[in-house]
Design a protein around this motif. Structure first.
Motif, short mmCIF file in Angstrom:
data_model
loop_
_atom_site.label_atom_id
_atom_site.label_comp_id
_atom_site.label_asym_id
_atom_site.label_seq_id
_atom_site.Cartn_x
_atom_site.Cartn_y
_atom_site.Cartn_z
N GLU A 259 -11.27 -2.17 -0.82
CA GLU A 259 -9.87 -2.17 -0.39
C GLU A 259 -9.63 -1.26 0.81
OE1 GLU A 259 -7.99 -1.51 -4.16
OE2 GLU A 259 -7.90 -3.67 -4.58
N ALA A 260 -10.35 -0.14 0.87
CA ALA A 260 -10.20 0.76 2.02
C ALA A 260 -10.70 0.08 3.30
CB ALA A 260 -10.97 2.05 1.77
N VAL A 261 -11.81 -0.66 3.19
CA VAL A 261 -12.35 -1.36 4.36
C VAL A 261 -11.36 -2.41 4.85
CG1 VAL A 261 -14.19 -2.94 5.12
CG2 VAL A 261 -14.77 -0.87 3.81
N MET A 262 -10.77 -3.15 3.94
CA MET A 262 -9.78 -4.16 4.35
C MET A 262 -8.55 -3.48 4.98
SD MET A 262 -11.22 -6.89 3.73
CE MET A 262 -12.80 -7.05 2.92
N ARG A 263 -8.15 -2.40 4.35
CA ARG A 263 -6.93 -1.72 4.81
C ARG A 263 -7.11 -1.18 6.24
NH1 ARG A 263 -1.47 -1.04 3.53
NH2 ARG A 263 -0.85 0.76 4.74
N VAL A 264 -8.25 -0.59 6.52
CA VAL A 264 -8.46 0.00 7.85
C VAL A 264 -8.85 -1.09 8.85
CG1 VAL A 264 -9.87 1.61 9.19
CG2 VAL A 264 -9.01 2.27 6.93
N ASN A 265 -9.86 -1.88 8.51
CA ASN A 265 -10.44 -2.80 9.50
C ASN A 265 -9.54 -4.00 9.79
OD1 ASN A 265 -12.47 -1.00 8.89
ND2 ASN A 265 -14.08 -2.52 8.64
#
Ligand SMILES: NC(=O)c1ccc[n+]([C@@H]2O[C@H](COP(=O)([O-])OP(=O)(O)OC[C@H]3O[C@@H](n4cnc5c(N)ncnc54)[C@H](O)[C@@H]3O)[C@@H](O)[C@H]2O)c1
Length: 268
Positions: free
Chosen positions: A127-133
């Motif tokens: 979820e962090a990767v989706m949120r940032v990228n």
């Protein structure tokens, strides 16, 4: 053509050169790695640069490096995943330079990520990767949009990855996020073309930087090199020509495109 002719008159040079002089570029994730080189090269090409990063000390250090070369830069600590932070970032650029012409959506969660089967990726990391990228790129575009719309001119360059057409395994969150960036680029280009704003993406190949990347083995380097038409491993400077082109009036008839800059490893 009118836009290019205007540039020619102003610069006395070719209408088709990648001229970014006098423009203001926001580069996100510019505190290290590839983003740092984009920021330095925009400044060397005569643009004012808002050096943005989650790591404010790194952003400050890159802005100082630019200033020490005689370039124009200010640093901003910004989390691309936070709408208040991206709004403040755009305000800082406007405050310092009075305009925002270019957004390079470079910030991403990338080098800290390990490689594993997707069944083992922690959901909070996914979820962090989706949120940032993904969300981060949209939020930054949203933050600069009012200024670009008012100017009826803008260049948004999203950073995807050649891991997408390669379907690189054991890196599913990252590859999925960078595939989303391609879809976003296409749809955003259609939404913004009427405002004089172009939206394109580049897909860098394997690029060596000063930052340690635990997921990068010599075997992977060799595999990528074997796939490339051009037989050297890429460095950040190898991306700069395309970035400056996409940021300049010279690319005014190009939008919604995703271009692999990877030594010819993939052909889209
Ligand atoms: N290096 C490569 O081989 C390669 C290949 C293809 C694509 N890319 C892409 O190019 C870009 C730069 O890659 P790199 O190798 O320099 O990566 P990197 O990990 O060294 O740098 C990423 C930067 O983004 C910043 N960042 C992370 N989360 C952030 C957030 N929430 N808000 C603001 N900034 C944040 C980090 O602080 C860091 O400065 C990334 O989008 C990456 O996915 C890199």
């Amino acid at each position: 053509m009118a836009e290019q002719a205007e540039t020619t008159a102003a610069s006395g040079g070719s209408a088709f050169a990648a001229d970014v002089r006098g423009r203001c570029a926001i580069v996100t994730g510019a505190g290290q790695g590839i983003g740092r080189i984009y920021a330095l090269e925009f400044a060397r090409a005569g643009a004012s640069v808002l050096v943005s990063d989650l790591d404010g000390d790194n952003a400050e250090s890159v802005a100082s490096e630019i200033a020490s070369e005689g370039g124009r830069a200010v640093a901003a600590t910004a989390d691309v995943a936070d709408p208040e932070s991206t709004a403040a970032m755009a305000a800082a650029a406007l405050d310092a330079f009075g305009r925002i012409d270019v957004l390079i959506n470079n910030a991403a969660i990338f080098t800290p990520l390990g490689r594993c089967g997707f069944e083992d990726i922690a959901l909070d990391e996914w979820e962090a990767v989706m949120r940032v990228n993904v969300t981060g790129s949209m939020l930054c575009a949203r933050a600069v949009l009012p200024v670009m719309r008012a100017a009826r001119w803008g260049r948004i360059v999203n950073i995807s990855s050649s891991t997408v057409p390669l379907g690189l395994p054991y890196f599913l969150h990252y590859v999925t996020s960078k595939a989303a960036v391609i879809g976003m680029t296409r749809a955003m280009a259609r939404e913004l073309g009427g405002d004089g704003i172009t939206v394109n993406a580049i897909l860098p190949g394997l690029i060596e930087t000063e930052v340690d990347n635990p997921g990068r083995t010599d075997a992977l380097r060799q595999k990528v090199l074997d796939m490339q038409c051009i037989k050297f491993l890429g460095e950040p400077v190898n991306l700069v020509g395309m970035i400056l082109f996409l940021a300049s009036p010279a690319s005014g008839y190009l939008t919604g495109q995703s271009i692999a800059v990877d030594g010819g490893a993939v052909h889209l």
